[in-house]
Design a protein around this motif. Structure first.
Motif, PDB file in Angstrom:
ATOM      1  N   LEU A  87       0.867  -1.171   0.000  1.00  0.00           N
ATOM      2  CA  LEU A  87       0.000   0.000   0.000  1.00  0.00           C
ATOM      3  C   LEU A  87       0.906   1.223   0.000  1.00  0.00           C
ATOM      4  CD1 LEU A  87      -2.656  -1.020   2.695  1.00  0.00           C
ATOM      5  CD2 LEU A  87      -2.890  -1.172   0.216  1.00  0.00           C
ATOM      6  N   LYS A  88       0.631   2.171  -0.887  1.00  0.00           N
ATOM      7  CA  LYS A  88       1.445   3.368  -0.994  1.00  0.00           C
ATOM      8  C   LYS A  88       0.618   4.601  -0.643  1.00  0.00           C
ATOM      9  CE  LYS A  88       4.990   1.056  -2.492  1.00  0.00           C
ATOM     10  NZ  LYS A  88       6.184   0.882  -1.616  1.00  0.00           N
ATOM     11  N   PRO A  89       1.254   5.605  -0.061  1.00  0.00           N
ATOM     12  CA  PRO A  89       0.502   6.812   0.315  1.00  0.00           C
ATOM     13  C   PRO A  89      -0.006   7.565  -0.895  1.00  0.00           C
ATOM     14  CG  PRO A  89       2.870   7.130   0.627  1.00  0.00           C
ATOM     15  CD  PRO A  89       2.672   5.680   0.312  1.00  0.00           C
ATOM     16  N   ALA A  90      -1.132   8.238  -0.693  1.00  0.00           N
ATOM     17  CA  ALA A  90      -1.735   9.047  -1.757  1.00  0.00           C
ATOM     18  C   ALA A  90      -2.311  10.305  -1.118  1.00  0.00           C
ATOM     19  CB  ALA A  90      -2.818   8.240  -2.492  1.00  0.00           C
ATOM     20  N   ASP A  91      -3.167  11.017  -1.862  1.00  0.00           N
ATOM     21  CA  ASP A  91      -3.808  12.205  -1.302  1.00  0.00           C
ATOM     22  C   ASP A  91      -4.642  11.820  -0.090  1.00  0.00           C
ATOM     23  OD1 ASP A  91      -2.691  13.666  -3.355  1.00  0.00           O
ATOM     24  OD2 ASP A  91      -4.459  13.477  -4.650  1.00  0.00           O
ATOM     25  N   ALA A  92      -4.954  12.803   0.734  1.00  0.00           N
ATOM     26  CA  ALA A  92      -5.712  12.561   1.957  1.00  0.00           C
ATOM     27  C   ALA A  92      -7.020  11.836   1.647  1.00  0.00           C
ATOM     28  CB  ALA A  92      -6.002  13.881   2.658  1.00  0.00           C
ATOM     29  N   GLY A  93      -7.256  10.768   2.384  1.00  0.00           N
ATOM     30  CA  GLY A  93      -8.470   9.980   2.198  1.00  0.00           C
ATOM     31  C   GLY A  93      -8.340   8.908   1.149  1.00  0.00           C
ATOM     32  N   LYS A  94      -7.109   8.716   0.594  1.00  0.00           N
ATOM     33  CA  LYS A  94      -6.903   7.729  -0.451  1.00  0.00           C
ATOM     34  C   LYS A  94      -5.634   6.935  -0.185  1.00  0.00           C
ATOM     35  CE  LYS A  94      -9.142  10.592  -4.004  1.00  0.00           C
ATOM     36  NZ  LYS A  94      -8.980  11.208  -5.341  1.00  0.00           N
ATOM     37  N   VAL A  95      -5.474   5.810  -0.893  1.00  0.00           N
ATOM     38  CA  VAL A  95      -4.282   4.981  -0.808  1.00  0.00           C
ATOM     39  C   VAL A  95      -4.091   4.278  -2.147  1.00  0.00           C
ATOM     40  CG1 VAL A  95      -5.467   2.909   0.035  1.00  0.00           C
ATOM     41  CG2 VAL A  95      -3.069   3.297   0.650  1.00  0.00           C
ATOM     42  N   VAL A  96      -2.832   3.998  -2.487  1.00  0.00           N
ATOM     43  CA  VAL A  96      -2.518   3.309  -3.729  1.00  0.00           C
ATOM     44  C   VAL A  96      -2.320   1.828  -3.423  1.00  0.00           C
ATOM     45  CG1 VAL A  96      -0.908   3.096  -5.653  1.00  0.00           C
ATOM     46  CG2 VAL A  96      -1.438   5.356  -4.716  1.00  0.00           C
ATOM     47  N   ILE A  97      -3.070   0.957  -4.129  1.00  0.00           N
ATOM     48  CA  ILE A  97      -2.986  -0.485  -3.946  1.00  0.00           C
ATOM     49  C   ILE A  97      -2.192  -1.095  -5.079  1.00  0.00           C
ATOM     50  CG2 ILE A  97      -4.303  -2.640  -3.921  1.00  0.00           C
ATOM     51  CD1 ILE A  97      -6.547  -1.237  -2.534  1.00  0.00           C
ATOM     52  N   ALA A  98      -1.144  -1.860  -4.714  1.00  0.00           N
ATOM     53  CA  ALA A  98      -0.335  -2.588  -5.696  1.00  0.00           C
ATOM     54  C   ALA A  98      -0.548  -4.077  -5.469  1.00  0.00           C
ATOM     55  CB  ALA A  98       1.136  -2.225  -5.553  1.00  0.00           C
ATOM     56  N   ASP A  99      -1.243  -4.732  -6.408  1.00  0.00           N
ATOM     57  CA  ASP A  99      -1.568  -6.153  -6.264  1.00  0.00           C
ATOM     58  C   ASP A  99      -0.882  -7.008  -7.328  1.00  0.00           C
ATOM     59  OD1 ASP A  99      -2.968  -5.331  -8.453  1.00  0.00           O
ATOM     60  OD2 ASP A  99      -4.954  -5.869  -7.666  1.00  0.00           O
ATOM     61  N   GLY A 100       0.188  -6.514  -7.900  1.00  0.00           N
ATOM     62  CA  GLY A 100       0.893  -7.253  -8.938  1.00  0.00           C
ATOM     63  C   GLY A 100       0.576  -6.761 -10.324  1.00  0.00           C
ATOM     64  N   GLY A 101      -0.531  -6.038 -10.464  1.00  0.00           N
ATOM     65  CA  GLY A 101      -0.900  -5.463 -11.752  1.00  0.00           C
ATOM     66  C   GLY A 101      -0.621  -3.971 -11.748  1.00  0.00           C
ATOM     67  N   THR A 102      -1.453  -3.250 -12.443  1.00  0.00           N
ATOM     68  CA  THR A 102      -1.307  -1.799 -12.473  1.00  0.00           C
ATOM     69  C   THR A 102      -1.778  -1.204 -11.151  1.00  0.00           C
ATOM     70  OG1 THR A 102      -1.701  -1.782 -14.860  1.00  0.00           O
ATOM     71  CG2 THR A 102      -1.949   0.306 -13.689  1.00  0.00           C
ATOM     72  N   PRO A 103      -0.932  -0.413 -10.483  1.00  0.00           N
ATOM     73  CA  PRO A 103      -1.359   0.191  -9.210  1.00  0.00           C
ATOM     74  C   PRO A 103      -2.605   1.041  -9.402  1.00  0.00           C
ATOM     75  CG  PRO A 103       1.015   0.416  -9.502  1.00  0.00           C
ATOM     76  CD  PRO A 103       0.472  -0.082 -10.811  1.00  0.00           C
ATOM     77  N   LYS A 104      -3.484   1.021  -8.414  1.00  0.00           N
ATOM     78  CA  LYS A 104      -4.708   1.807  -8.508  1.00  0.00           C
ATOM     79  C   LYS A 104      -4.935   2.563  -7.209  1.00  0.00           C
ATOM     80  CE  LYS A 104      -7.600  -2.143  -7.162  1.00  0.00           C
ATOM     81  NZ  LYS A 104      -8.770  -2.992  -7.524  1.00  0.00           N
ATOM     82  N   THR A 105      -5.481   3.738  -7.337  1.00  0.00           N
ATOM     83  CA  THR A 105      -5.777   4.584  -6.187  1.00  0.00           C
ATOM     84  C   THR A 105      -7.234   4.414  -5.789  1.00  0.00           C
ATOM     85  OG1 THR A 105      -4.116   6.195  -6.901  1.00  0.00           O
ATOM     86  CG2 THR A 105      -5.745   6.927  -5.290  1.00  0.00           C
ATOM     87  N   VAL A 106      -7.474   4.134  -4.514  1.00  0.00           N
ATOM     88  CA  VAL A 106      -8.839   3.909  -4.033  1.00  0.00           C
ATOM     89  C   VAL A 106      -9.097   4.788  -2.820  1.00  0.00           C
ATOM     90  CG1 VAL A 106      -8.814   1.523  -4.852  1.00  0.00           C
ATOM     91  CG2 VAL A 106      -8.199   2.014  -2.482  1.00  0.00           C
ATOM     92  N   GLU A 107     -10.361   4.997  -2.547  1.00  0.00           N
ATOM     93  CA  GLU A 107     -10.769   5.746  -1.357  1.00  0.00           C
ATOM     94  C   GLU A 107     -10.620   4.856  -0.120  1.00  0.00           C
ATOM     95  OE1 GLU A 107     -11.799   8.874  -1.192  1.00  0.00           O
ATOM     96  OE2 GLU A 107     -11.937   9.331  -3.343  1.00  0.00           O
ATOM     97  N   LEU A 108     -10.104   5.433   0.966  1.00  0.00           N
ATOM     98  CA  LEU A 108     -10.021   4.668   2.220  1.00  0.00           C
ATOM     99  C   LEU A 108     -11.405   4.228   2.682  1.00  0.00           C
ATOM    100  CD1 LEU A 108      -7.356   6.634   4.300  1.00  0.00           C
ATOM    101  CD2 LEU A 108      -7.092   4.425   3.172  1.00  0.00           C
TER     102      LEU A 108
END
Length: 337
Positions: A87-108
């Motif tokens: 899990l990588k940091p993102a803008d407030a209220g969000k996080v970047v998920i890396a699951d082996g594919g293309t990283p995606k930013t999701v809402e917490l």
């Protein structure tokens, strides 16, 4: 050489903190530790400086971890979640998920649960708890009540050892009204991730009730539905041989089919634990109607190892020589590991 050594040590010391999980709060605080679990709106962070800390999910801005985690989002069909590598940091209220594919930013807010994946147990793991309750009442009838229960489980590879026992004693005006104890040992051999075969032995002794002694040996298959940071649930179906001995000296023995269960679930960032375990049995033949030995309760963690608990216990034997029907309610203090 000396300068290179200092350089390597400096790099190692600077990189070590990066291995820790990091949580940024909306108020600007930055916390480091190990993410244990997120459930019920609480993120449990294990720290070296403050032990286990519960963080309100709504107060978290973003977070970071390089450890594998199971993340379940809204609408996710897999109840265990999806395995993510980081899990990588993102803008407030969000996080970047890396699951082996293309990283995606999701809402917490879209994340419902975070768990650590359960590895195949290779080394010895040991957990358990001891609960004690004492009740002293001074009134028209003086009552002294003592109750001690323990339960423990140790697993290594495909083998799991389970043991539990309890001791109950009560006096009313110095007259003993309850005096019993029990002990049980069960050995599980896992056939795969979920299925196991169990063999167990149990002994109960009661100096007050008509049914003085119970001895049970049983074996049969079981199924582990889940076992993770949020608790565990297993059931086993056993063929039992039971011996009863009554205060009259009469004895009886019979075979029975029994169903055992063992369930516990941590709630609100592992602050509370709901648990129940027991067995219901149906004798083969007409020697007895049914047997039930069960408990249900709730624990509240005061510290990482200490807890307050309250529970109800039910013990029923409907037999040809006499009936046993006991219900106990206790509130007490316990330790766990």
């Amino acid at each position: 050489m000396l300068s290179r050594t200092f350089l390597c040590l400096s790099i190692a010391s600077m990189s070590t903190p990066l291995l820790a999980d990091t949580v940024w709060m909306k108020n600007g605080d930055r916390l480091t530790g190990t993410i244990k679990v997120f459930d019920g709106g609480k993120l449990l962070l294990q720290t070296e400086y403050g032990g286990s800390i519960q963080l309100d999910w709504k107060k978290i801005a973003t977070l970071e971890t390089s450890n594998d985690l199971l993340v379940r989002q809204e609408g996710e069909r897999n109840l265990n979640g999806v395995l993510v590598k980081s899990l990588k940091p993102a803008d407030a209220g969000k996080v970047v998920i890396a699951d082996g594919g293309t990283p995606k930013t999701v809402e917490l807010a879209s994340i419902e649960q975070i768990l650590k994946p359960k590895p195949l147990v290779q080394d010895l793991t040991w957990k358990g708890n001891i609960d004690v309750s004492l009740d002293y009442k001074r009134a028209e009838k003086d009552t002294d009540d003592y109750d001690i229960d323990f339960k423990t489980s140790a697993r290594h590879g495909l083998w799991r050892h389970n043991a539990k026992g309890d001791y109950n004693r009560e006096f009313q005006d110095d007259v003993k009204t309850t005096d019993n104890w029990s002990a049980e040992y069960a050995l599980d051999r896992f056939l795969d991730e979920h299925w196991f075969w169990q063999g167990r032995g149990e002994y109960k002794s009661d100096k007050i009730e008509e049914l003085r002694r119970q001895r049970t040996l049983g074996t049969g298959p079981g199924y582990q539905f889940w076992d993770n940071e949020l608790g565990a649930f297993s059931m086993a179906t056993l063929l039992n041989r039971t011996d009863h001995e009554y205060d009259t000296g009469e004895k009886e023995n019979f075979y029975a089919l029994g169903v055992k269960w063992d369930y516990n679930r941590y709630l609100i960032g592992k602050a509370f634990e709901l648990f129940t375990n027991g067995e219901v049995g149906k004798p083969l033949g007409n020697v007895a109607d049914y047997t039930l030995d069960a408990e249900i309760g709730l624990r509240y963690k005061v510290t990482d190892w200490a807890s307050l608990n309250m529970k109800a216990e039910k013990d029923v034997v409907a037999g040809s020589q006499g009936d046993l029907d006991e219900t106990r309610y206790t509130v007490g203090f316990g330790v766990g590991w």
